[in-house]
Design a protein around this motif. Structure first.
Motif, short mmCIF file in Angstrom:
data_model
loop_
_atom_site.label_atom_id
_atom_site.label_comp_id
_atom_site.label_asym_id
_atom_site.label_seq_id
_atom_site.Cartn_x
_atom_site.Cartn_y
_atom_site.Cartn_z
N ILE A 147 0.87 -1.19 0.00
CA ILE A 147 0.00 0.00 0.00
C ILE A 147 0.90 1.24 0.00
O ILE A 147 1.73 1.41 0.91
CB ILE A 147 -0.90 0.03 1.25
N ALA A 148 0.75 2.08 -1.03
CA ALA A 148 1.54 3.32 -1.07
C ALA A 148 1.16 4.17 0.13
O ALA A 148 -0.01 4.22 0.52
CB ALA A 148 1.25 4.07 -2.37
N ALA A 149 2.15 4.85 0.69
CA ALA A 149 1.89 5.67 1.88
C ALA A 149 0.74 6.64 1.63
O ALA A 149 -0.10 6.86 2.51
CB ALA A 149 3.16 6.44 2.27
N ALA A 150 0.69 7.20 0.42
CA ALA A 150 -0.35 8.19 0.11
C ALA A 150 -1.75 7.60 0.21
O ALA A 150 -2.72 8.32 0.42
CB ALA A 150 -0.12 8.75 -1.29
N ASP A 151 -1.86 6.27 0.07
CA ASP A 151 -3.18 5.62 0.16
C ASP A 151 -3.43 5.02 1.54
O ASP A 151 -4.54 4.56 1.82
CB ASP A 151 -3.28 4.47 -0.87
N PHE A 152 -2.39 4.98 2.37
CA PHE A 152 -2.51 4.26 3.64
C PHE A 152 -3.23 5.08 4.71
O PHE A 152 -4.12 4.57 5.39
CB PHE A 152 -1.12 3.85 4.15
N PHE A 153 -2.83 6.35 4.86
CA PHE A 153 -3.41 7.17 5.94
C PHE A 153 -4.69 7.82 5.42
O PHE A 153 -4.65 8.65 4.52
CB PHE A 153 -2.41 8.23 6.40
N ARG A 154 -5.82 7.42 5.99
CA ARG A 154 -7.11 7.86 5.42
C ARG A 154 -7.74 8.99 6.20
O ARG A 154 -8.24 9.95 5.65
CB ARG A 154 -8.07 6.68 5.36
N ASP A 155 -7.77 8.84 7.52
CA ASP A 155 -8.47 9.84 8.34
C ASP A 155 -8.04 9.64 9.79
O ASP A 155 -7.14 8.84 10.07
CB ASP A 155 -9.99 9.66 8.17
N LEU A 156 -8.73 10.31 10.70
CA LEU A 156 -8.42 10.19 12.12
C LEU A 156 -8.46 8.72 12.55
O LEU A 156 -9.52 8.08 12.47
CB LEU A 156 -9.51 10.98 12.86
N PHE A 157 -7.34 8.18 12.98
CA PHE A 157 -7.24 6.78 13.43
C PHE A 157 -7.79 5.80 12.39
O PHE A 157 -8.30 4.74 12.74
CB PHE A 157 -7.97 6.58 14.77
N ASP A 158 -7.67 6.15 11.13
CA ASP A 158 -8.24 5.30 10.08
C ASP A 158 -7.19 5.10 8.98
O ASP A 158 -6.62 6.07 8.46
CB ASP A 158 -9.50 5.98 9.49
#
Ligand code: FAD
Length: 286
Positions: A147-158
């Motif tokens: 998973i590319a970092a840009a796609d990994f962090f979605r939202d607060l604790f998500d």
């Protein structure tokens, strides 16, 4: 302050851990350093019936070179990362961010996999992971995923992690020659978490910036790369005045966090100040 009762499991391998996650489903939670999960359990914000302790699986803790990439095991502690020569040379933003996490006790126990899976917006690694252009490698019953970092962090604790998946490692690509990096944060005076953190990686050639990655944490619901700043830096000479001009629009158009310690205007101002400082420090390291 007392967690609800749970069964404790200590698998000896990643495949055993995956089997336990499959067997217990939503009732199970992975335990790594425990420095985010256990506080949440004590507050009963998290009440897993089964804890799957992956903290002693050696293969998760390895840091190694793979071609031009540096592989950092999800179970590597913050201290492992800040003290690794390989990370310092091949993935310096990760070393720079690990060094300013919490205190020595936290850095000795907490892991990079636990931190990015938890995805606290004020955590230090996410901006560094984004600005390093890293890939998060995960394993689940369905097999492996990158998973590319840009796609990994979605939202607060998500995050993009799916149920039953384990982060196995981060893959950090080698940087072009002439690249310098810096991670700087304005820490909350009580918790030391980032009110604003900025990770910068700039490549300099012939006195001009040929490429820039600039990412923030602490100021929004999740860490993010700032394309406006990155585009403004491209071709700039990276002296004090041109960097100040390039970061003037930092975090523009972004919904920022607000709390009793720091309002949105303060966070936006911090973004500009810390972007300028981080980019100048990265250029000095190039
Ligand atoms: P755990 O608490 O064990 O787990 C956290 C979550 O991640 C859980 O949901 C768990 O199931 C999941 N998880 C763990 N490993 C994996 C994996 N391999 N794959 C998938 N899911 C996984 N952090 C900062 O960034 N900056 C700070 O300044 C800072 N200060 C702190 C100060 C204190 C006093 C404390 C207690 C913590 C602080 N932290 C800070 C958080 C610290 O870095 C934690 O160690 C980190 O956020 C979580 O890592 P962990 O290994 O402890 O994970």
């Amino acid at each position: 302050m007392i967690p609800s009762s749970f069964d404790y499991h200590r698998p000896g391998s990643i495949s055993e851990a995956l089997d336990l996650l499959q067997k217990h489903g939503e009732d199970a939670s992975l335990l790594a350093g425990g420095h985010s999960l256990l506080p949440a359990m004590k507050l009963r914000l998290s009440t897993p019936a089964h804890l799957v302790d992956i903290g002693r699986i050696d293969e998760l803790r390895q840091i190694r070179q793979d071609g031009g990439d540096v592989i950092i095991g999800a179970g590597a502690t913050h201290h492992d990362i800040e003290s690794s020569d390989l990370v310092a040379s091949g993935a310096p933003l990760l070393a720079q961010s690990a060094a300013v996490i919490g205190d020595l006790q936290v850095r000795n126990a907490g892991t990079i996999g636990g931190s990015i899976a938890h995805a606290d917006p004020a955590a230090d690694y996410p901006a560094a992971v984004l600005a390093s252009d890293a890939t998060v490698e995960v394993l689940g019953q369905g097999g492996a995923r990158s998973i590319a970092a840009a796609d990994f962090f979605r939202d607060l604790f998500d995050t993009a992690l799916e149920a039953g998946e384990i982060i196995t490692c981060l893959r950090v690509p080698g940087a072009a020659s002439g690249t310098g990096t810096a991670y700087l944060k304005f820490p909350h005076p009580a918790s030391r978490f980032a009110v604003c953190g900025c990770a910068a990686a700039v490549t300099v050639s012939g006195g001009a910036c040929t490429s820039a990655r600039v990412a923030f944490n602490g100021i929004a619901s999740s860490a993010f790369r700032d394309a406006g700043v990155e585009n403004a830096l491209a071709g700039a000479s990276l002296d004090e005045d041109s960097v100040r001009a390039a970061v003037a629009g930092a975090a523009d158009g972004k919904q920022l966090l607000e709390d009793t310690f720091a309002g949105q205007d303060f966070r936006r101002q911090l973004a500009r100040v810390y972007a300028r400082r981080a980019v100048l420090a990265a250029a000095a390291n190039a």
